[in-house]
Motif scaffolding. Structure first.
Motif, short mmCIF file in Angstrom:
data_model
loop_
_atom_site.label_atom_id
_atom_site.label_comp_id
_atom_site.label_asym_id
_atom_site.label_seq_id
_atom_site.Cartn_x
_atom_site.Cartn_y
_atom_site.Cartn_z
N GLU A 12 0.82 -1.21 0.00
CA GLU A 12 0.00 0.00 0.00
C GLU A 12 0.85 1.26 0.00
N THR A 13 0.37 2.26 -0.73
CA THR A 13 0.96 3.60 -0.67
C THR A 13 -0.17 4.58 -0.42
N ALA A 14 0.17 5.82 -0.09
CA ALA A 14 -0.85 6.83 0.17
C ALA A 14 -1.75 7.03 -1.06
N GLU A 15 -1.16 6.93 -2.25
CA GLU A 15 -1.91 7.13 -3.48
C GLU A 15 -2.66 5.88 -3.92
N LYS A 16 -2.25 4.73 -3.41
CA LYS A 16 -2.82 3.45 -3.86
C LYS A 16 -3.22 2.60 -2.66
N PRO A 17 -4.40 2.90 -2.07
CA PRO A 17 -4.84 2.09 -0.94
C PRO A 17 -5.10 0.64 -1.35
N LEU A 18 -4.84 -0.27 -0.44
CA LEU A 18 -5.02 -1.70 -0.67
C LEU A 18 -6.14 -2.20 0.23
N ALA A 19 -7.13 -2.85 -0.38
CA ALA A 19 -8.20 -3.48 0.40
C ALA A 19 -7.90 -4.97 0.48
N VAL A 20 -7.96 -5.52 1.69
CA VAL A 20 -7.67 -6.93 1.90
C VAL A 20 -8.86 -7.57 2.62
N SER A 21 -9.62 -8.39 1.88
CA SER A 21 -10.77 -9.09 2.45
C SER A 21 -11.40 -9.94 1.35
N PRO A 22 -11.84 -11.11 1.66
CA PRO A 22 -11.79 -11.81 2.95
C PRO A 22 -10.44 -12.47 3.17
N VAL A 24 -8.96 -16.01 5.00
CA VAL A 24 -9.27 -17.29 5.64
C VAL A 24 -7.96 -17.98 6.02
N VAL A 25 -7.98 -18.66 7.16
CA VAL A 25 -6.78 -19.28 7.70
C VAL A 25 -7.05 -20.76 8.00
N GLN A 26 -6.09 -21.59 7.66
CA GLN A 26 -6.13 -23.02 7.99
C GLN A 26 -4.72 -23.42 8.38
N GLY A 27 -4.52 -23.70 9.65
CA GLY A 27 -3.19 -24.08 10.12
C GLY A 27 -2.18 -22.97 9.85
N ASP A 28 -1.11 -23.32 9.15
CA ASP A 28 -0.05 -22.34 8.84
C ASP A 28 -0.23 -21.69 7.48
N TRP A 29 -1.41 -21.81 6.89
CA TRP A 29 -1.67 -21.25 5.56
C TRP A 29 -2.87 -20.32 5.61
N ALA A 30 -2.88 -19.34 4.72
CA ALA A 30 -4.02 -18.42 4.62
C ALA A 30 -4.16 -17.96 3.18
N ILE A 31 -5.37 -17.57 2.83
CA ILE A 31 -5.63 -16.93 1.54
C ILE A 31 -6.32 -15.61 1.82
N ALA A 32 -5.85 -14.57 1.16
CA ALA A 32 -6.44 -13.24 1.31
C ALA A 32 -6.77 -12.68 -0.06
N GLY A 33 -8.01 -12.23 -0.23
CA GLY A 33 -8.38 -11.51 -1.44
C GLY A 33 -7.93 -10.07 -1.31
N TRP A 34 -7.48 -9.48 -2.43
CA TRP A 34 -7.04 -8.09 -2.37
C TRP A 34 -7.48 -7.33 -3.62
N THR A 35 -7.71 -6.04 -3.45
CA THR A 35 -7.99 -5.15 -4.57
C THR A 35 -7.20 -3.86 -4.37
N GLN A 36 -6.76 -3.31 -5.50
CA GLN A 36 -5.98 -2.06 -5.47
C GLN A 36 -6.08 -1.41 -6.84
N GLU A 37 -6.62 -0.20 -6.87
CA GLU A 37 -6.70 0.60 -8.10
C GLU A 37 -7.32 -0.17 -9.28
N GLY A 38 -8.45 -0.81 -9.05
CA GLY A 38 -9.14 -1.50 -10.13
C GLY A 38 -8.54 -2.83 -10.52
N ASP A 126 0.46 -3.77 -14.81
CA ASP A 126 -0.10 -3.42 -16.12
C ASP A 126 -1.32 -4.24 -16.49
N HIS A 127 -1.70 -5.16 -15.61
CA HIS A 127 -2.86 -6.00 -15.91
C HIS A 127 -4.12 -5.14 -16.02
N GLY A 128 -4.92 -5.45 -16.96
CA GLY A 128 -6.19 -4.76 -17.11
C GLY A 128 -6.12 -3.47 -17.88
N LYS A 129 -4.96 -3.12 -18.40
CA LYS A 129 -4.84 -1.87 -19.18
C LYS A 129 -5.05 -2.16 -20.64
#
Length: 129
Positions: A12-22, A24-38, A126-129
């Protein structure tokens, strides 16, 4: 929770906020969804002695137990994590799910919390451009 804070500290930067949700955690592993600037994706994280570390970023592949097994998870952890993710994402809006799915391929990020490691996330810039 430590996982969103860890990901925000890395990407994350001030110009590019990062949203992290949801997250989920299982043992020593986790998956996090994230979005940033589209853009978006999912991060697979592994708990280590010094806290959570981002192992890799991907898209819908992280929803599948078989794929998680190829990434090093035990069969039980992979199945449980995929199930928890499906349950958590059942309440996520379609636009956000489409962003998670839009991440192309798999980018190894292990060590992203080291100086210079930010480049792995940047490979998706550059993904999505």
């Amino acid at each position: 929770m430590a996982i969103p804070a860890k990901m925000k500290a890395i990407f994350e930067t001030a110009e590019k906020p990062l949203a992290v949700s949801p997250v989920v955690v299982q043992g020593d592993w986790a998956i996090a969804g994230w979005t940033q600037e589209g853009r978006g994706g999912r991060a697979l994280l592994k708990k280590k002695s010094d806290g959570w570390s981002i192992h890799l970023c991907s898209g819908d592949g992280l929803k599948q137990a078989d794929a998680l097994k190829t990434m090093g998870l035990s069969s039980a952890d992979a199945t449980a994590l995929a199930s928890k993710l499906a349950e958590a994402e059942a309440n996520v809006d379609a636009k956000t799910l489409a962003l998670f799915a839009s991440f192309e391929g798999t980018v190894m990020v292990e060590g992203a919390d080291n100086p210079g490691g930010h480049d792995a996330h940047g490979a998706h810039k550059d993904h999505g451009k």
